[in-house]
Motif scaffolding. Structure first.
Motif, short mmCIF file in Angstrom:
data_model
loop_
_atom_site.label_atom_id
_atom_site.label_comp_id
_atom_site.label_asym_id
_atom_site.label_seq_id
_atom_site.Cartn_x
_atom_site.Cartn_y
_atom_site.Cartn_z
N ARG A 26 0.81 -1.22 0.00
CA ARG A 26 0.00 0.00 0.00
C ARG A 26 0.84 1.26 0.00
NH1 ARG A 26 -4.61 -2.12 4.16
NH2 ARG A 26 -5.39 -3.72 2.76
N LEU A 27 2.03 1.19 0.57
CA LEU A 27 2.89 2.37 0.62
C LEU A 27 4.35 1.91 0.59
CD1 LEU A 27 3.17 5.48 1.17
CD2 LEU A 27 3.38 4.87 3.57
N PHE A 28 5.13 2.57 -0.22
CA PHE A 28 6.57 2.32 -0.30
C PHE A 28 7.22 3.69 -0.29
CE2 PHE A 28 10.59 1.76 -2.39
CZ PHE A 28 11.01 0.50 -2.01
N ARG A 29 7.98 4.01 0.76
CA ARG A 29 8.53 5.35 0.88
C ARG A 29 9.97 5.33 1.37
NH1 ARG A 29 9.61 9.61 3.97
NH2 ARG A 29 9.00 11.65 3.25
N PHE A 30 10.82 6.06 0.67
CA PHE A 30 12.20 6.26 1.11
C PHE A 30 12.27 7.60 1.83
CE2 PHE A 30 16.48 8.05 0.35
CZ PHE A 30 17.21 7.09 1.03
N ASP A 31 12.70 7.58 3.08
CA ASP A 31 12.86 8.80 3.86
C ASP A 31 14.28 9.30 3.68
OD1 ASP A 31 13.26 10.74 5.83
OD2 ASP A 31 11.93 9.75 7.25
N ASP A 32 14.45 10.39 2.95
CA ASP A 32 15.81 10.85 2.66
C ASP A 32 16.49 11.49 3.85
OD1 ASP A 32 14.23 13.10 2.61
OD2 ASP A 32 14.93 13.82 0.67
N GLN A 46 3.89 -3.63 8.66
CA GLN A 46 4.77 -2.48 8.53
C GLN A 46 6.21 -2.96 8.61
OE1 GLN A 46 3.64 0.68 11.29
NE2 GLN A 46 1.66 -0.35 11.50
N ILE A 47 7.01 -2.58 7.63
CA ILE A 47 8.39 -3.05 7.54
C ILE A 47 9.31 -1.85 7.33
CG2 ILE A 47 10.00 -4.47 6.21
CD1 ILE A 47 7.50 -6.17 5.44
N ILE A 48 10.45 -1.86 8.01
CA ILE A 48 11.49 -0.87 7.78
C ILE A 48 12.69 -1.59 7.19
CG2 ILE A 48 13.12 0.74 8.84
CD1 ILE A 48 11.12 1.30 10.99
N VAL A 49 13.25 -1.03 6.13
CA VAL A 49 14.48 -1.56 5.53
C VAL A 49 15.57 -0.53 5.80
CG1 VAL A 49 15.60 -2.40 3.45
CG2 VAL A 49 13.12 -2.71 3.74
#
Length: 82
Positions: A26-32, A46-49
């Motif tokens: 549903r959401l794929f976001r890179f936090d710069d 919810q997953i953090i890479v």
């Protein structure tokens, strides 16, 4: 800031794992600012890479034993049974 190679490859593996389990992404976001990738999937997974390619669930999901086995085999490179 851009994602690292390890992080990009881990994202592909995580997204493939979710797809194999028939979970919508549903959401794929890179936090710069933090350099982390956030993935929100069906069933509120919810997953953090992280930049080093490691990943973890933000919340502890309710998974069947079969789903857990498939996830662990992707995470570790070899299956682990409990």
């Amino acid at each position: 800031m851009l994602p690292t190679t390890e992080q990009a490859l881990a994202c592909v593996r995580v997204c493939q794992m979710l797809s194999n389990l028939y979970k919508d992404i549903r959401l794929f976001r890179f936090d710069d600012k933090s350099g982390e990738v956030y993935i929100l999937s069906a069933d509120e997974l919810q997953i953090i890479v992280y930049r080093n390619g490691e990943w973890e669930f933000v919340n502890e999901p309710e998974l069947s034993a079969n789903e857990f086995y498939r996830i662990e085999s992707l995470r570790c490179g070899k299956p682990r049974r409990h």
